[in-house]
Design an enzyme around this catalytic site. Structure first.
Site, PDB file in Angstrom:
ATOM      1  N   SER A   1       3.879   2.113   8.541  1.00  0.00           N
ATOM      2  CA  SER A   1       3.651   1.206   7.423  1.00  0.00           C
ATOM      3  C   SER A   1       4.963   0.993   6.675  1.00  0.00           C
ATOM      4  O   SER A   1       5.616   1.957   6.281  1.00  0.00           O
ATOM      5  CB  SER A   1       2.606   1.776   6.472  1.00  0.00           C
TER       6      SER A   1
ATOM      7  N   ASP B   1       1.231  -7.764   2.232  1.00  0.00           N
ATOM      8  CA  ASP B   1       1.314  -6.318   1.988  1.00  0.00           C
ATOM      9  C   ASP B   1       2.770  -5.875   1.845  1.00  0.00           C
ATOM     10  O   ASP B   1       3.338  -5.262   2.742  1.00  0.00           O
ATOM     11  CB  ASP B   1       0.626  -5.572   3.134  1.00  0.00           C
TER      12      ASP B   1
ATOM     13  N   HIS C   1       0.821  -1.216   0.000  1.00  0.00           N
ATOM     14  CA  HIS C   1       0.000   0.000   0.000  1.00  0.00           C
ATOM     15  C   HIS C   1       0.850   1.260   0.000  1.00  0.00           C
ATOM     16  O   HIS C   1       0.380   2.322  -0.398  1.00  0.00           O
ATOM     17  CB  HIS C   1      -1.023  -0.010   1.147  1.00  0.00           C
TER      18      HIS C   1
END
Length: 697
Positions: A632, A203, A68
């Site tokens: 992240s 991810d 992402h």
């Protein structure tokens, strides 16, 4: 239990509690984690494109971050004919790696506390003189430092302006896409599973840093070479066990751990619900179109994910604040501070009054800002408003106009005027129904009916040059920006008469006269008192170890691999496996489809070195590390500094940890390195990338 024993905290890497980390299981030293004098783990950790975190995992500058985090770049290289989002991308060698203009990575070379220098001469100053003196001192400090041409210095406020730290930064500008799984792996579970555990999302995406032939930062050139790092992370594929020590190193974005109880109550009961309501309307409208039209799905995928991310986070945050009794805990803590230091009561009384006075203005601020954020047509009008204002004030030169046109070109590329007319119509109905009459423009009641809005806003949109559906200077702004700007005077005159522009200006003028001045004035007073309250907390509570709120600077958080029991009769294991991917599999589904090759690998049990003691491939795991947005892509490291996972999310029941870390519920979610290497090796047939790494077995 003291605060430190709960293991919450986002610690400045020059100020680590090495003893506590070693008591929990750390095998290396704090100097191995951060050392400005020689190679250390910090030399393998970068801020990716100003937002996420990434880490170097090979001696050839191979970079790992979340799918992402690289989503915008993957999308930029995608077309309907060559859909990298759906199909994935894997370069076969370095020649096949794809450049990404504008993408950067930042290394932190050094960190120094500079509070004395920055606060010099600020005693007894109040706003705005205080900010002016601090800004002046920051410039004096930065100008006094000798740095390389490719370096910069950023001075950051900590503890609400009670301390300041200087960061020396090196920025690399040639970053190329190396590999990404299809979104059916990299985004598996999509919005349904976002912020949720158990999680089965791969991810991750891979990039490479390129440098000039001297290994220093350089603009993109085909002659650049892979960057040789001072340090890269060995990748561990050892099994994980509950209570294993782990730490996360990265750039957490923003937390507010030290707010008074009244502020937390306002967030929980008023501000978050308003934000959620706006995004709920926008997301449902976009989703209807994206599910039935591939071009729209590709065009809006990155934006949709961005909007959905915090929408769901805020929902979990509200629930978590309630469940953890955050307001009650804050009230009790404030009582304990007052008992030790009566001056705290005066500060809290003032804060309570200010927050209550600000409440109606803060609520309008939430609805107004979120409406502008999610109604792209109004956002465009805002861009043009700022452009016209700059031109008329003489602040817009040729360079500025060129930059503005470039921004518009990028915006229109992923803008569907007809679709956004529907989004805007629905949001205007919500805004007019939820906003107090005193904050609405005259005659705005006509927008209360959503069905009527859809017709009227579509008509406005069709007759607007801002949407690109009507021409100016014989050109559409969305299709021929240069021709549309060929006669600036005519463009500006036409913009001012544009129905979308006039609608936006009516909203803006009302907000900037009826709400924003009062909101901002009260916030300035709140900020000044929050600084006092922060200083009082640190001076009064000698048993608590304080860390500064996250502000996108490099931090270390640590804890243990751990499952959780967030609700009655619900118990989560710390580890998920590939079997769980197949359990969730829904053929052809937008969120839960699974590539045939991955199914075949599972059915054949072709797991290579990547299975664990269960005989299956581990996919994700949770731990008690205190993370937030910006973490992240952060490396999750074991006791020896080996990469064991890639941080990508938090457990929904613990998203309130930005405001109130609770060790019972707060878990960060990581992709297991075994799954990452399994996908690269077995699924993508890209063993050449594995061969670059140092794999610890």
């Amino acid at each position: 239990m003291t605060f430190a024993q709960q293991y919450g905290g986002m610690w400045i890497p020059t100020e680590l509690n090495e003893k506590e980390m070693k008591d929990l299981g750390l095998k290396i030293s704090a100097k191995d984690i951060f050392n400005p004098q020689k190679a250390s783990i910090k030399d393998a950790v970068v801020q990716f494109n100003g937002g996420c975190t990434a880490e170097i995992i090979s001696p050839k500058g191979l970079l790992l971050t979340n799918h992402h985090c690289g989503f915008g770049q993957i999308q930029a290289h995608s077309t309907v004919q060559n859909d990298l989002l759906s199909n994935g991308f894997w370069a076969k060698n370095t020649e096949g790696e794809l450049p990404n203009p504008g993408v950067t990575v930042d290394f932190i070379v050094d960190i120094k506390e500079v509070s004395n220098q920055i606060l010099e001469g600020t005693d007894n100053l109040t706003e705005p003189e205080l900010s002016k003196q601090i800004a002046k001192n920051i410039e004096i400090y930065k100008n006094s430092q000798k740095i390389e041409p490719y370096q910069s210095i950023s001075v950051k406020s900590m503890y609400y302006g009670n301390k300041f730290y200087a960061y020396t930064i090196e920025t690399y500008k040639d970053i190329r896409l190396v590999g990404a799984p299809p979104q059916s792996i990299g985004k598996f579970g999509s919005d349904t599973d976002n912020w949720v555990w158990p999680r089965h999302t791969g991810d991750f995406s891979m990039f490479r840093i390129y440098a000039g032939k001297d290994n220093k930062p350089a603009e993109y050139s085909k002659d650049n070479i892979p960057y040789v790092p001072k340090h890269f992370l060995p990748v561990s594929i050892k099994d994980k066990n509950e209570n294993d020590f782990t730490f996360v190193f990265g750039f957490p974005g923003r937390t507010t751990e030290y707010l008074p109880a009244i502020a937390v109550e306002k967030i929980m009961k008023e501000i978050d619900p308003a934000r959620i309501a706006v995004r709920d309307v926008a997301l449902k409208t976009l989703d209807e179109k994206m599910r039935t039209d591939d071009a729209t799905r590709i065009q809006y995928s990155a934006k949709y994910a961005s909007v959905a991310n915090y929408w769901k986070k805020w929902i979990g945050e509200v629930e978590g604040l309630k469940k953890s009794n955050a307001v009650e805990k804050k009230v009790m803590y404030e009582g304990s501070l007052v008992a030790k230091n009566h001056e705290v009561k005066t500060t809290l009384d003032q804060l309570n009054k200010l927050y209550n006075d600000q409440a109606p203005f803060a609520l309008n601020n939430a609805y107004y800002s979120e409406t502008l954020r999610n109604a792209e047509t109004l956002m465009l009008a805002n861009l043009y408003y700022n452009y016209i204002t700059s031109v008329e004030a003489g602040r817009m030169d040729d360079k500025g106009t060129t930059a503005f046109k470039s921004r518009l070109t990028s915006f229109y590329k992923d803008y569907n005027a007809e679709l956004d007319a529907k989004v805007t119509a629905k949001l205007l109905a919500l805004y007019s129904n939820k906003t107090a009459a005193q904050f609405l423009p005259a005659g705005f009641e006509k927008y209360k009916n959503e069905a009527q809005n859809i017709q009227s806003i579509e008509e406005i949109s069709k007759n607007s040059i801002i949407t690109g559906r009507t021409e100016v200077n014989s050109a559409s702004l969305s299709k021929d920006i240069e021709k549309a700007f060929s006669n600036q005077d005519k463009l500006i005159k036409t913009l001012k008469k544009d129905p979308v522009y006039q609608l936006f200006v009516s909203m803006r003028d009302t907000y900037t006269t009826k709400a924003d001045p009062q909101f901002t004035s009260l916030q300035t007073k709140i900020d000044a008192l929050q600084k006092t309250f922060m200083a009082q907390q640190m001076a009064t509570d000698k048993d608590r170890k304080f860390f500064p709120d996250a502000n996108s600077t490099l931090r270390v958080t640590y804890g243990k691999v751990k499952g959780s029991s967030p609700r009655d009769a619900v118990s989560y294991n710390y580890q998920t496996h590939l079997a769980g991917v197949l359990e969730k599999y829904v053929p052809g589904d937008y969120e839960f489809d699974v590539p045939k090759k991955l199914i075949d690998l599972y059915n054949k049990k072709d797991f290579g070195n990547y299975k664990d003691k269960t005989g299956d491939v581990p996919v994700g795991f949770t731990a008690t590390n205190h993370t937030t947005g910006g973490n992240s892509g952060s490396p999750a490291l074991d006791a020896n500094g080996n990469l064991v996972g890639l941080n990508f999310d938090r457990q929904w029941e613990g998203t309130m940890s930005d405001i109130n870390y609770d060790p019972r519920f707060s878990r960060n979610i990581m992709v297991d390195t075994k799954y990452i290497l399994f996908i690269i090796d077995k699924y993508a047939d890209s063993k050449w990338l594995i061969d670059e790494m140092k794999v610890v077995k």
